[in-house]
Design an enzyme around this catalytic site. Structure first.
Site, mmCIF file in Angstrom:
data_model
loop_
_atom_site.group_PDB
_atom_site.id
_atom_site.type_symbol
_atom_site.label_atom_id
_atom_site.label_comp_id
_atom_site.label_asym_id
_atom_site.label_seq_id
_atom_site.Cartn_x
_atom_site.Cartn_y
_atom_site.Cartn_z
ATOM 1 N N TYR A 153 0.770 -1.371 0.129
ATOM 2 C CA TYR A 153 0.358 0.079 -0.214
ATOM 3 C C TYR A 153 0.859 1.641 0.083
ATOM 4 C CZ TYR A 153 -2.937 3.364 1.275
ATOM 5 O OH TYR A 153 -4.189 4.597 1.886
ATOM 6 N N HIS B 46 -12.012 1.904 -4.146
ATOM 7 C CA HIS B 46 -11.448 0.832 -5.361
ATOM 8 C C HIS B 46 -11.938 -0.277 -5.552
ATOM 9 C CE1 HIS B 46 -7.346 2.630 -4.403
ATOM 10 N NE2 HIS B 46 -8.179 3.611 -3.573
ATOM 11 N N ASP C 58 -2.229 -1.767 -4.293
ATOM 12 C CA ASP C 58 -2.272 0.216 -4.512
ATOM 13 C C ASP C 58 -1.847 0.494 -4.336
ATOM 14 O OD1 ASP C 58 -3.404 2.413 -4.676
ATOM 15 O OD2 ASP C 58 -4.821 2.771 -2.773
#
Length: 265
Positions: free
Chosen positions: A108, A256, A152
């Site tokens: 992330y 998302h 991500d």
């Protein structure tokens, strides 16, 4: 083997959505980002009841957090503290597979705030430093063998990874400096962009739509912030891609959507 990555934006809040995904799509491995809870608060029992009895989690109170849930046993769990800020932004595991274990890294990357200027925005400076460290990490050979990197990454690198290349050139997530630094990460690991293996670079491809849009589907101002990268050793194993766009329209959704890659083991 089916591997899914999803920025869930609070795993406890959206556990019903996760359960629906696991029941209907049944990936072998699920990688989550922005779990937003400490390890002791992670809903392990819910996942075990769904058949995902193997877990590796790296969480913190209220922010960030990454997790890997699996039907298959996991080994060699590592949590790296990039930029030494104490943020829970990385976890890696080894997943059993018929062709040999697959090392899976779940990331992330920092979002970077609103202003793409390191002199006034420390969050943007942090993001760039994080990417530099990922590049150095990749140069040490972490992408050798059967390896995948998912998560991500908070950057839409290609022109058609955003709804308007021209409009977003000065917007964090698509600025030239971010795109360049992510390209360095890709090059350092000799990573293969698994999503673009299936969808040509000339076609629009999104995984994120802002909560600010009154009607996200009608405006369709998306960005591809979520990625799946595979090492050269896995490049020939890519079988299928699924971007579950409909998940953005579920009740109380994440901004998302889940992305799944299928590999020949």
């Amino acid at each position: 083997m089916k591997i899914t990555t999803w920025n869930i934006n609070s795993v406890r809040l959206r556990m019903p959505l996760v359960a629906h995904l696991l029941k209907t799509k049944a990936p072998d491995v699920l990688c989550l980002q922005e779990t937003k809870c400490r390890d002791a608060e992670f809903p392990m029992k819910d996942f075990a009841a769904l058949g995902y009895k193997h877990a590796a989690i790296n969480g913190q109170k209220g922010y960030h957090g990454v997790a890997v849930l699996s039907k298959k046993p996991l080994g060699l769990i590592e949590k790296r503290d990039f930029c030494e800020k104490g943020d829970a932004r990385h976890i890696s595991v080894e997943v059993e597979a018929r062709g040999g274990p697959i090392t899976l890294h779940n990331f992330y990357v920092p979002a970077g705030g609103d202003e793409p200027d390191v002199t006034i925005n420390p969050k943007f400076a942090h993001k760039l430093s994080f990417l530099d460290e990922m590049t150095e990490w990749g140069q040490k050979g972490f992408a050798k063998g059967r390896v995948a990197l998912v998560g991500d990454l908070n950057i839409a690198p290609l022109e058609h990874d955003v709804w308007s290349h021209k409009a977003l050139l000065k917007v964090v997530s698509h600025t030239p400096v971010e795109v360049e630094k992510l390209a360095n990460v890709f090059q350092a690991g000799k990573w293969i962009d698994a999503m673009r293996h299936f969808v040509p670079a000339e076609e629009k491809l999104y995984t994120w739509w802002s909560y600010r849009a009154a009607d996200w589907a009608a405006s369709n101002r998306g960005r591809r912030l979520d990625h799946i990268l595979v090492s050269e050793a896995l490049g020939g194993k890519l079988k299928k891609l699924d971007v579950l766009t409909e998940a953005r329209g579920w009740e109380r959704p994440s901004d998302h959507v889940p992305v799944t890659i299928e590999l020949a083991e």
